[in-house]
Each structure stands twice: as structure tokens, then as C-alpha cells.
Design a protein around this motif. Structure first.
Motif, short mmCIF file in Angstrom:
data_model
loop_
_atom_site.label_atom_id
_atom_site.label_comp_id
_atom_site.label_asym_id
_atom_site.label_seq_id
_atom_site.Cartn_x
_atom_site.Cartn_y
_atom_site.Cartn_z
N GLU A 51 -5.68 0.81 -2.74
CA GLU A 51 -4.33 0.31 -2.49
C GLU A 51 -3.55 1.58 -1.83
OE1 GLU A 51 -5.49 0.81 -5.48
OE2 GLU A 51 -4.07 1.91 -6.94
N GLN A 52 -4.02 2.54 -1.73
CA GLN A 52 -3.26 3.53 -0.84
C GLN A 52 -3.52 3.35 0.60
OE1 GLN A 52 -5.03 7.24 -2.35
NE2 GLN A 52 -4.14 7.05 -4.43
N TYR A 53 -4.65 2.70 0.99
CA TYR A 53 -4.92 2.46 2.25
C TYR A 53 -4.25 0.96 2.34
CZ TYR A 53 -7.40 0.73 6.35
OH TYR A 53 -7.79 0.11 7.61
N THR A 54 -4.59 -0.05 1.72
CA THR A 54 -4.09 -1.43 1.73
C THR A 54 -2.55 -1.75 1.70
OG1 THR A 54 -4.47 -2.07 -0.38
CG2 THR A 54 -6.45 -2.55 1.26
N ILE A 55 -2.09 -0.64 0.68
CA ILE A 55 -0.67 -1.10 0.52
C ILE A 55 0.21 0.13 1.08
CG2 ILE A 55 1.19 -1.45 -1.14
CD1 ILE A 55 -0.94 -2.78 -2.94
N ALA A 56 -0.10 1.26 0.40
CA ALA A 56 0.77 2.41 0.94
C ALA A 56 0.66 2.69 2.49
CB ALA A 56 0.39 3.77 0.18
N GLU A 88 0.34 0.86 4.96
CA GLU A 88 1.02 -0.06 5.69
C GLU A 88 2.58 0.21 5.49
OE1 GLU A 88 1.53 -4.86 5.06
OE2 GLU A 88 -0.63 -4.03 5.20
N ASP A 89 3.03 0.64 4.39
CA ASP A 89 4.50 1.04 4.21
C ASP A 89 4.87 2.07 4.89
OD1 ASP A 89 5.31 -1.20 2.65
OD2 ASP A 89 5.79 0.08 0.81
N LEU A 90 3.77 3.15 5.03
CA LEU A 90 4.19 4.41 5.80
C LEU A 90 4.18 4.10 7.26
CD1 LEU A 90 3.61 5.67 2.95
CD2 LEU A 90 2.31 7.66 4.18
N ASN A 91 3.08 3.30 7.72
CA ASN A 91 3.34 2.98 9.10
C ASN A 91 4.63 2.27 9.69
OD1 ASN A 91 0.84 4.18 9.92
ND2 ASN A 91 -0.29 2.18 9.49
N LYS A 92 4.90 1.18 8.75
CA LYS A 92 6.19 0.44 9.06
C LYS A 92 7.49 1.51 8.98
CE LYS A 92 8.90 -2.89 6.33
NZ LYS A 92 9.03 -3.57 4.99
N TYR A 93 7.38 2.54 8.40
CA TYR A 93 8.67 3.42 8.59
C TYR A 93 8.27 4.66 9.26
CZ TYR A 93 10.46 0.50 4.74
OH TYR A 93 11.02 -0.36 3.98
N GLY A 94 7.11 4.75 9.99
CA GLY A 94 6.86 5.85 10.92
C GLY A 94 6.74 7.06 9.99
N LEU A 129 -15.85 7.17 -2.91
CA LEU A 129 -15.62 6.60 -1.54
C LEU A 129 -16.60 5.34 -1.63
CD1 LEU A 129 -15.90 9.48 0.82
CD2 LEU A 129 -14.14 8.11 0.62
N GLY A 130 -16.43 4.18 -1.25
CA GLY A 130 -17.05 3.07 -1.09
C GLY A 130 -17.33 2.41 -2.41
N ARG A 131 -16.72 2.97 -3.38
CA ARG A 131 -17.06 2.21 -4.79
C ARG A 131 -15.79 1.28 -4.89
NH1 ARG A 131 -18.06 6.53 -9.44
NH2 ARG A 131 -20.09 7.20 -8.50
N PRO A 132 -16.08 0.07 -5.59
CA PRO A 132 -15.07 -0.89 -5.77
C PRO A 132 -13.70 -0.36 -6.06
CG PRO A 132 -17.29 -1.88 -6.76
CD PRO A 132 -17.31 -0.37 -6.38
N GLY A 133 -12.67 -1.02 -5.38
CA GLY A 133 -11.42 -0.50 -5.77
C GLY A 133 -11.13 0.99 -5.23
N SER A 179 -15.33 5.04 3.67
CA SER A 179 -15.15 6.28 4.61
C SER A 179 -14.66 6.04 5.85
CB SER A 179 -16.64 6.63 4.97
OG SER A 179 -17.47 7.27 3.81
N GLU A 180 -14.76 4.61 6.29
CA GLU A 180 -14.25 4.01 7.50
C GLU A 180 -12.61 4.15 7.31
OE1 GLU A 180 -16.89 2.71 5.97
OE2 GLU A 180 -18.41 3.07 7.39
N GLU A 181 -12.06 3.89 6.17
CA GLU A 181 -10.84 3.87 5.98
C GLU A 181 -10.35 5.07 5.92
OE1 GLU A 181 -10.45 -0.47 3.51
OE2 GLU A 181 -10.85 1.53 2.30
N VAL A 182 -10.90 6.17 5.39
CA VAL A 182 -10.38 7.60 5.51
C VAL A 182 -10.44 7.85 7.05
CG1 VAL A 182 -11.01 9.84 4.77
CG2 VAL A 182 -11.25 8.05 3.20
N LYS A 183 -11.43 7.49 7.89
CA LYS A 183 -11.27 7.93 8.99
C LYS A 183 -10.55 7.48 9.97
CE LYS A 183 -13.17 8.50 13.45
NZ LYS A 183 -12.72 9.66 14.21
#
Ligand SMILES: [Zn+2]
Length: 224
Positions: A139-144, A146-152, A164-168, A172-176
């Protein structure tokens, strides 16, 4: 920050730090050091060797910069213990916190900026704040993010490579992608083994290999 503090329950570690290393030595689940900076500390018999004594005084005189550290961002469940809730920020609460920072003119800074500011006095933007994330949660990728991008805003993500890659957890691609977007990827350590009990190969397993893995993940296909 006073109003922000009202928005922040115990579920966030709030660090008002004048020393970067102190900020990075903050607890996650187990009070462990969390970044590759520790490699240098660990290999030194005297941590003070790393910072000239003459600069300690000037560092301590700098205006404090808040460093926020988030773990899980999700709504609380009835099964969550009080201790667990200390590490879990409900989704809407997180949205409110980011909106508060944006509405009140805060500017996110990254570790190099804080280091330069503490060491040499390099000016920071007005109302600086560092936003960091621990443990690789998805959720740091999917939620947080998104918020960070929204506010620059830009953030610092301490990636625990065992997850990395485990459920939840992030892939690696998201980290990249986070790295490519200008966020900072930090080496958390491999897992949550107690750093105070490291010996022998533990340093290689916990620090050297994960750091190298993260370098490969974030540098791949970059042409520098
Ligand atoms: Zn952690």
C-alpha cells in the motif's frame, strides 16, 4: 506542525531530529537500524570517526526537521492489537495527513538534502518535511505514492528485500518505478533480525547483499 500532530495518532513515528543518523536509527518493528548508513557504522569501531567533532556542534544547532515514518496504511481490523495499531495508519487518516501538509505549504525533502543542510547549512525549502516508509508494504506504492504524486511530494522507501514480490508487499518493478519517479530507495536490511545480534556472515546477508540487490533493481536499464 502543531495541527499536524493532532492528525497523527500513535500509529506514526514522528521524529524531530537534528541529526540525520539519529533519524535513520529509528525503530520499525523491533527498534532496529534501517538503512545502508549502518554499513559504515557497523564497520567502524568508533562511530564518531564518521563525523568530525567540529561539525557536531553546528549540526546540533540547526533548526529541527520533522521526519515522518510510515509502516502499514490500511483501515484497522478488530483483530489488530493496540501495538499493531501503533504501526497502522487508516487510509483516510493518511489522506488527511498528506492533504494537511500540502495545504499548509510543506515541502518534502530527501536524505541528501537533509544531510547537506545538517553538515554545511545548505538551505532547505520552506516548511521542510521528510516522508519515509518502512518494510516494503504494497500500500505504500498503491496508496501512499499516489497521494505523494498528487501533491508533488517525494518519499524515502526503506525496502526489506526478503519481502519483495510476496503477497501484500511491493514487487521489484514497483520499487524500480518509485526510484525512476525521483523517490529514494533505502536498504532496510534483509529482514527483521536483531541488528544487535549480528555476527559473522550476518552483515553480508543483512546489509551488503540487500543493498547490492536494490542497486541492481533501481539501476537496471538506466543509462548512467
Ligand atoms: Zn522494518
Amino acid at each position: 506542525m502543531k495541527n499536524l500532530l493532532k492528525l497523527i495518532p500513535q500509529s506514526i513515528c514522528l521524529f524531530l531530529s537534528t541529526v540525520l543518523l539519529a533519524a535513520l536509527y529509528t525503530a520499525c518493528d523491533s527498534g532496529l537500524p534501517i538503512t545502508a548508513v549502518h554499513t559504515s557504522i557497523a564497520n567502524s569501531t568508533n562511530a564518531e570517526e564518521l563525523v568530525p567533532k567540529s561539525s557536531n556542534i553546528s549540526v546540533s544547532q540547526r533548526t529541527q526537521v520533522p521526519v515522518l515514518c510510515y509502516h502499514q496504511i490500511r483501515d484497522w481490523r478488530s483483530s489488530d492489537s493496540k501495538t499493531a495499531k501503533d504501526y497502522i495508519v487508516p487510509v483516510n487518516n493518511f489522506h488527511e495527513q498528506m492533504k494537511f501538509l500540502a495545504d499548509n505549504g510543506y515541502h518534502t525533502i530527501l536524505p541528501d538534502q537533509l544531510y547537506d543542510y545538517l553538515q554545511t547549512g545548505t538551505p532547505l525549502p520552506s516548511k521542510p518535511v521528510m516522508i519515509s516508509f518502512d518494510d516494503t508494504r504494497a500500500e505504500q506504492y498503491t496508496i501512499a505514492n499516489e497521494d505523494l504524486n498528487k501533491y508533488g511530494f517525494k518519499g524515502v522507501y526503506f525496502i526489506m528485500t526478503v519481502s519483495l514480490g510476496r503477497p501484500g508487499y511491493m514487487t521489484s518493478e514497483e520499487v524500480k518505478q518509485l526510484s525512476d519517479e525521483g523517490n529514494i530507495i533505502g536498504s532496510h536490511t534483509w529482514d527483521h533480525n536483531n541488528v544487535k545480534k549480528y555476527s559473522g556472515n550476518d552483515w553480508m546477508i543483512q546489509i551488503d547483499k540487500p543493498s547490492l540487490q536494490l542497486e541492481k533493481i533501481t539501476w537496471i536499464n538506466n543509462s548512467f
